[in-house]
Design a protein around this motif. Structure first.
Motif, PDB file in Angstrom:
ATOM      1  N   PRO A  77      11.593  19.629 -42.251  1.00 53.44           N
ATOM      2  CA  PRO A  77      10.277  19.344 -42.825  1.00 53.44           C
ATOM      3  C   PRO A  77      10.061  17.824 -42.951  1.00 53.44           C
ATOM      4  O   PRO A  77      11.018  17.056 -43.106  1.00 53.44           O
ATOM      5  CB  PRO A  77      10.333  19.998 -44.208  1.00 53.44           C
ATOM      6  N   GLN A 123       8.986  15.973 -45.301  1.00 55.25           N
ATOM      7  CA  GLN A 123       9.493  15.395 -46.550  1.00 55.25           C
ATOM      8  C   GLN A 123      10.979  15.037 -46.419  1.00 55.25           C
ATOM      9  O   GLN A 123      11.419  13.970 -46.839  1.00 55.25           O
ATOM     10  CB  GLN A 123       9.268  16.383 -47.692  1.00 55.25           C
ATOM     11  N   HIS A 124      11.748  15.914 -45.817  1.00 53.91           N
ATOM     12  CA  HIS A 124      13.175  15.669 -45.598  1.00 53.91           C
ATOM     13  C   HIS A 124      13.362  14.512 -44.616  1.00 53.91           C
ATOM     14  O   HIS A 124      14.185  13.624 -44.829  1.00 53.91           O
ATOM     15  CB  HIS A 124      13.863  16.919 -45.048  1.00 53.91           C
ATOM     16  N   ASP A 178      16.779  23.244 -49.780  1.00 50.57           N
ATOM     17  CA  ASP A 178      16.585  23.725 -48.416  1.00 50.57           C
ATOM     18  C   ASP A 178      15.379  24.656 -48.285  1.00 50.57           C
ATOM     19  O   ASP A 178      15.232  25.352 -47.297  1.00 50.57           O
ATOM     20  CB  ASP A 178      17.851  24.386 -47.884  1.00 50.57           C
ATOM     21  N   GLN A 179      14.527  24.652 -49.306  1.00 47.14           N
ATOM     22  CA  GLN A 179      13.304  25.445 -49.161  1.00 47.14           C
ATOM     23  C   GLN A 179      12.415  24.764 -48.128  1.00 47.14           C
ATOM     24  O   GLN A 179      12.466  23.552 -47.955  1.00 47.14           O
ATOM     25  CB  GLN A 179      12.588  25.590 -50.494  1.00 47.14           C
ATOM     26  N   ASP A 180      11.650  25.517 -47.426  1.00 49.20           N
ATOM     27  CA  ASP A 180      10.773  25.035 -46.342  1.00 49.20           C
ATOM     28  C   ASP A 180      11.549  24.571 -45.115  1.00 49.20           C
ATOM     29  O   ASP A 180      10.970  24.023 -44.190  1.00 49.20           O
ATOM     30  CB  ASP A 180       9.849  23.898 -46.809  1.00 49.20           C
ATOM     31  N   VAL A 181      12.863  24.736 -45.125  1.00 45.96           N
ATOM     32  CA  VAL A 181      13.685  24.354 -43.975  1.00 45.96           C
ATOM     33  C   VAL A 181      13.839  25.581 -43.084  1.00 45.96           C
ATOM     34  O   VAL A 181      14.081  26.687 -43.581  1.00 45.96           O
ATOM     35  CB  VAL A 181      15.073  23.828 -44.417  1.00 45.96           C
ATOM     36  N   ASP A 182      13.709  25.372 -41.798  1.00 48.69           N
ATOM     37  CA  ASP A 182      13.905  26.451 -40.818  1.00 48.69           C
ATOM     38  C   ASP A 182      15.266  27.090 -41.102  1.00 48.69           C
ATOM     39  O   ASP A 182      16.278  26.386 -41.220  1.00 48.69           O
ATOM     40  CB  ASP A 182      13.870  25.853 -39.414  1.00 48.69           C
TER      41      ASP A 182
END
Length: 118
Positions: A3, A5-6, A53-57
């Motif tokens: 994402p 943001q990361h 790790d939310q929103d991470v594939d």
């Protein structure tokens, strides 16, 4: 792909580590400046770890966690190197510590690059 943001947070960490590495190439680095830059890097890592790790594939969760674990470990070791650098009195010891720190920073930057390439 990670994402945005990361990616932004990891890129900022990488830039801060690059700045720290450059500061460590000086013959007599300013320890106050080094401290400020190092603390910025630590804060950036904490921010990255808080993203989770939310929103991470799902296929990237495991590699992301592995890299972040290694980055965290290397940052703790860098902190120890930094403390030894601050107490160095002799020029040769100072130079040895600087070289060790630059090597560790290079490892950290390679981890950041690997994450950004995902």
């Amino acid at each position: 792909m990670l994402p945005e943001q990361h990616r932004q947070a990891i890129a900022k960490l990488q830039q801060t580590l690059e700045r720290l590495s450059v500061q460590l190439t000086e013959v007599n680095p300013d320890k106050a400046t080094l401290t400020t830059t190092f603390k910025q890097a630590q804060q950036l890592l904490e921010n990255i770890l808080q993203l989770g790790d939310q929103d991470v594939d799902p296929s990237l969760v495991s590699p992301l966690q592995s890299y972040l674990t290694e980055i965290h470990k290397q940052m703790r070791l860098l902190e120890m190197d930094f403390r030894f650098l601050q107490t160095s009195r002799q020029n040769t010891t100072l130079q040895t510590r600087q070289t060790q720190m630059r090597s560790r920073i290079a490892t950290l930057m390679s981890y950041c690059k690997s994450l950004l390439d995902k």
